[in-house]
Write a protein that holds these residues in place. Structure first.
Motif, PDB file in Angstrom:
ATOM      1  N   ASN A   1      10.640  -2.462 -14.492  1.00  0.00           N
ATOM      2  CA  ASN A   1       9.261  -2.440 -14.981  1.00  0.00           C
ATOM      3  C   ASN A   1       9.308  -2.507 -16.725  1.00  0.00           C
ATOM      4  OD1 ASN A   1       7.966  -2.372 -12.507  1.00  0.00           O
ATOM      5  ND2 ASN A   1       8.088  -0.035 -12.540  1.00  0.00           N
ATOM      6  N   VAL A   2      10.213  -1.565 -17.175  1.00  0.00           N
ATOM      7  CA  VAL A   2      10.166  -1.743 -18.795  1.00  0.00           C
ATOM      8  C   VAL A   2      10.615  -3.270 -19.273  1.00  0.00           C
ATOM      9  CG1 VAL A   2      11.660  -0.750 -20.712  1.00  0.00           C
ATOM     10  CG2 VAL A   2      10.820   0.881 -19.015  1.00  0.00           C
ATOM     11  N   GLU A   3      11.345  -3.685 -18.699  1.00  0.00           N
ATOM     12  CA  GLU A   3      11.788  -5.007 -19.058  1.00  0.00           C
ATOM     13  C   GLU A   3      10.542  -5.956 -19.065  1.00  0.00           C
ATOM     14  OE1 GLU A   3      14.219  -6.344 -20.713  1.00  0.00           O
ATOM     15  OE2 GLU A   3      16.006  -5.538 -20.151  1.00  0.00           O
ATOM     16  N   THR A   4       9.741  -6.097 -17.886  1.00  0.00           N
ATOM     17  CA  THR A   4       8.561  -6.833 -17.844  1.00  0.00           C
ATOM     18  C   THR A   4       7.422  -6.388 -19.024  1.00  0.00           C
ATOM     19  OG1 THR A   4       8.942  -6.747 -15.671  1.00  0.00           O
ATOM     20  CG2 THR A   4       6.731  -7.292 -16.379  1.00  0.00           C
ATOM     21  N   THR A   5       7.364  -5.147 -18.998  1.00  0.00           N
ATOM     22  CA  THR A   5       6.455  -4.659 -20.039  1.00  0.00           C
ATOM     23  C   THR A   5       6.969  -5.068 -21.497  1.00  0.00           C
ATOM     24  OG1 THR A   5       5.874  -2.878 -18.815  1.00  0.00           O
ATOM     25  CG2 THR A   5       5.175  -2.674 -21.170  1.00  0.00           C
ATOM     26  N   MET A   6       8.223  -5.005 -21.884  1.00  0.00           N
ATOM     27  CA  MET A   6       8.593  -5.279 -23.220  1.00  0.00           C
ATOM     28  C   MET A   6       8.605  -6.868 -23.468  1.00  0.00           C
ATOM     29  SD  MET A   6       8.328  -2.361 -24.433  1.00  0.00           S
ATOM     30  CE  MET A   6       9.144  -2.541 -26.027  1.00  0.00           C
ATOM     31  N   ASP A   7       8.659  -7.441 -22.371  1.00  0.00           N
ATOM     32  CA  ASP A   7       8.694  -8.947 -22.542  1.00  0.00           C
ATOM     33  C   ASP A   7       7.307  -9.463 -22.934  1.00  0.00           C
ATOM     34  OD1 ASP A   7      11.522  -9.426 -21.891  1.00  0.00           O
ATOM     35  OD2 ASP A   7      11.057  -9.937 -19.975  1.00  0.00           O
ATOM     36  N   ALA A   8       6.411  -8.605 -22.329  1.00  0.00           N
ATOM     37  CA  ALA A   8       4.936  -9.114 -22.513  1.00  0.00           C
ATOM     38  C   ALA A   8       4.781  -8.534 -23.798  1.00  0.00           C
ATOM     39  CB  ALA A   8       4.147  -8.357 -21.370  1.00  0.00           C
ATOM     40  N   LEU A   9       5.047  -7.630 -24.273  1.00  0.00           N
ATOM     41  CA  LEU A   9       4.634  -7.085 -25.428  1.00  0.00           C
ATOM     42  C   LEU A   9       5.378  -7.929 -26.617  1.00  0.00           C
ATOM     43  CD1 LEU A   9       3.495  -4.823 -27.367  1.00  0.00           C
ATOM     44  CD2 LEU A   9       5.700  -3.431 -27.028  1.00  0.00           C
ATOM     45  N   GLU A  10       6.634  -8.341 -26.300  1.00  0.00           N
ATOM     46  CA  GLU A  10       7.039  -9.435 -27.422  1.00  0.00           C
ATOM     47  C   GLU A  10       6.421 -10.625 -27.603  1.00  0.00           C
ATOM     48  OE1 GLU A  10      11.391 -11.472 -28.087  1.00  0.00           O
ATOM     49  OE2 GLU A  10      11.137 -10.806 -26.022  1.00  0.00           O
ATOM     50  N   SER A  11       5.793 -11.228 -26.407  1.00  0.00           N
ATOM     51  CA  SER A  11       5.194 -12.225 -26.192  1.00  0.00           C
ATOM     52  C   SER A  11       3.627 -11.864 -26.988  1.00  0.00           C
ATOM     53  CB  SER A  11       4.529 -12.720 -25.024  1.00  0.00           C
ATOM     54  OG  SER A  11       3.651 -13.664 -24.896  1.00  0.00           O
ATOM     55  N   VAL A  12       3.088 -10.906 -26.975  1.00  0.00           N
ATOM     56  CA  VAL A  12       1.659 -10.591 -27.513  1.00  0.00           C
ATOM     57  C   VAL A  12       2.082 -10.271 -29.310  1.00  0.00           C
ATOM     58  CG1 VAL A  12       0.036  -8.798 -28.216  1.00  0.00           C
ATOM     59  CG2 VAL A  12       0.637  -9.472 -25.817  1.00  0.00           C
ATOM     60  N   LEU A  13       3.245  -9.848 -29.474  1.00  0.00           N
ATOM     61  CA  LEU A  13       3.254  -9.578 -31.189  1.00  0.00           C
ATOM     62  C   LEU A  13       3.977 -10.802 -31.561  1.00  0.00           C
ATOM     63  CD1 LEU A  13       5.304  -5.938 -31.007  1.00  0.00           C
ATOM     64  CD2 LEU A  13       2.908  -6.838 -31.558  1.00  0.00           C
ATOM     65  N   ASP A  14       4.525 -11.908 -31.032  1.00  0.00           N
ATOM     66  CA  ASP A  14       4.787 -13.058 -31.781  1.00  0.00           C
ATOM     67  C   ASP A  14       3.764 -13.910 -32.492  1.00  0.00           C
ATOM     68  OD1 ASP A  14       7.534 -12.824 -31.044  1.00  0.00           O
ATOM     69  OD2 ASP A  14       7.657 -13.867 -29.480  1.00  0.00           O
TER      70      ASP A  14
END
Length: 356
Positions: A343-356
């Protein structure tokens, strides 16, 4: 929000299916059903095992804030000096409850990014005549976990009763309950049960103070629960919520407390590591102050927008900061049922996408 939303908030947390199913069971009448007494005793035994204590257990029908107010109202007599240790929003808030109870809050407040100095606290205790002290184990709004071991020993040696808000840490990391007089928890955090119940352990010394303190209320008083007859409790309990809580406790006990704590540590470590890769720093600054149940990242002036994008674009729900920090902190809850590396990986992958 639909059932596919990944809820990574620091409470209320996602509720697993078996806990939801337990809540849907036909509810017995706790006031007249002869089976309720033994059921309730078993529930409290499981709760004590999760707490890791031999102290009495009390479950109140109400959200976690009820526990904070009840503890203060029950133990603080008018005119009592109360030491309030505050390095966060909820630590500050204890002083308000003390004032409402007629006590005199002596607030030792430090920066929201700092830990308490045990020597300084010891000096304060020595210089005052405190009846009670209040403190918060995990300050959820900032992701800060306090180490109170030495401070609790100092207070205990001085005969000062302790009230500890462990709402956001109980069931997710070790809490020194054996040195706490009233330790507060709640169903909707690491237990991953629906909101609606306050849990607390109460020491013999705390019960003595309850007896010695005039109680001005009922619902916010512990007095009706001392030596309560489980066949007829002070009020009709929230039976369906109790069913859900028991299912949540069973999950923790089946997994094993130490395994649960390790799972939270692993999820937290991964969350902070991924955040570092994205150039994000945890709010308390020092890794040693970070809670294993929630991570607060500093995203100055962007937190609200990032939170909305995570939800709108990725169906992931996180939270922002509170008060003055609302738009500067993004909080990821790796707490309870959702405290997994996946769940953390999924969340942080999405956060990385938003911050790019």
């Amino acid at each position: 929000m639909d059932e596919n939303t990944l809820t990574m908030t620091p409470g209320p947390t996602a509720v697993p299916e078996d806990v939801r199913e337990a809540m849907a069971k036909p509810a017995m009448n706790p006031d007249v059903n002869p089976e309720f007494e033994s059921y309730y005793e078993t529930l409290l035994d499981k709760l004590a095992r999760v707490y890791g204590t031999d102290d009495d257990m009390v479950v109140l029908g109400g959200e976690g804030i009820l526990g904070l107010e009840t503890a203060v109202e029950s133990l603080v007599a008018p005119g009592d000096d109360v030491l309030c240790l505050a390095n966060g929003l909820y630590g500050d808030g204890f002083a308000d409850f003390v004032e409402m109870a007629g006590g005199n809050p002596v607030v030792h407040d430090i920066d929201y990014t700092e830990a308490f100095d045990p020597d300084h606290v010891a000096e304060l205790v020595e210089s005052g005549e405190f009846a009670t002290a209040t403190m918060v184990h995990c300050e959820t709004p900032t992701g800060l976990l306090n180490d109170f071991d030495e401070i609790l020993q100092t207070l205990q040696d001085a005969g000062v009763l302790t009230i500890v808000d462990a709402v956001s840490s109980l069931g997710g990391t070790a809490v020194p309950v054996e040195n706490i007089d009233v330790c507060l928890g709640a169903s909707q955090k690491c237990f991953s049960s629906p909101p609606g119940l306050t849990t607390m352990s109460v020491s013999d010394a705390a019960w003595e103070k309850v007896e010695a303190t005039e109680q001005d209320g009922f619902y916010t008083s512990l007095a009706p629960w001392q030596d309560a007859d489980f066949s007829f409790l002070p009020y009709t309990h929230l039976v369906s919520n109790l069913y859900a809580l028991e299912a949540s406790l069973d999950r923790i006990l089946d997994e094993g407390r130490e395994n649960v704590f390790a799972r939270h540590e692993s999820a937290a470590d991964l969350c902070r590591k991924r955040g570092e890769e994205l150039g994000l720093s945890p709010f308390p600054g020092s890794e040693s102050l970070c809670s294993p149940t929630v991570t607060a990242f500093e995203i100055e002036g962007q937190a609200t927008d990032v939170q909305r994008q995570l939800y709108d674009d990725h169906d992931i729900l996180v939270t922002t900061g509170l008060g003055d920090l609302e738009d500067d902190i993004l909080r990821v809850g790796h707490m309870g049922y959702n405290a997994t590396e996946t769940n953390v990986e999924t969340t942080m992958d999405a956060l990385e996408s938003v911050l790019d």
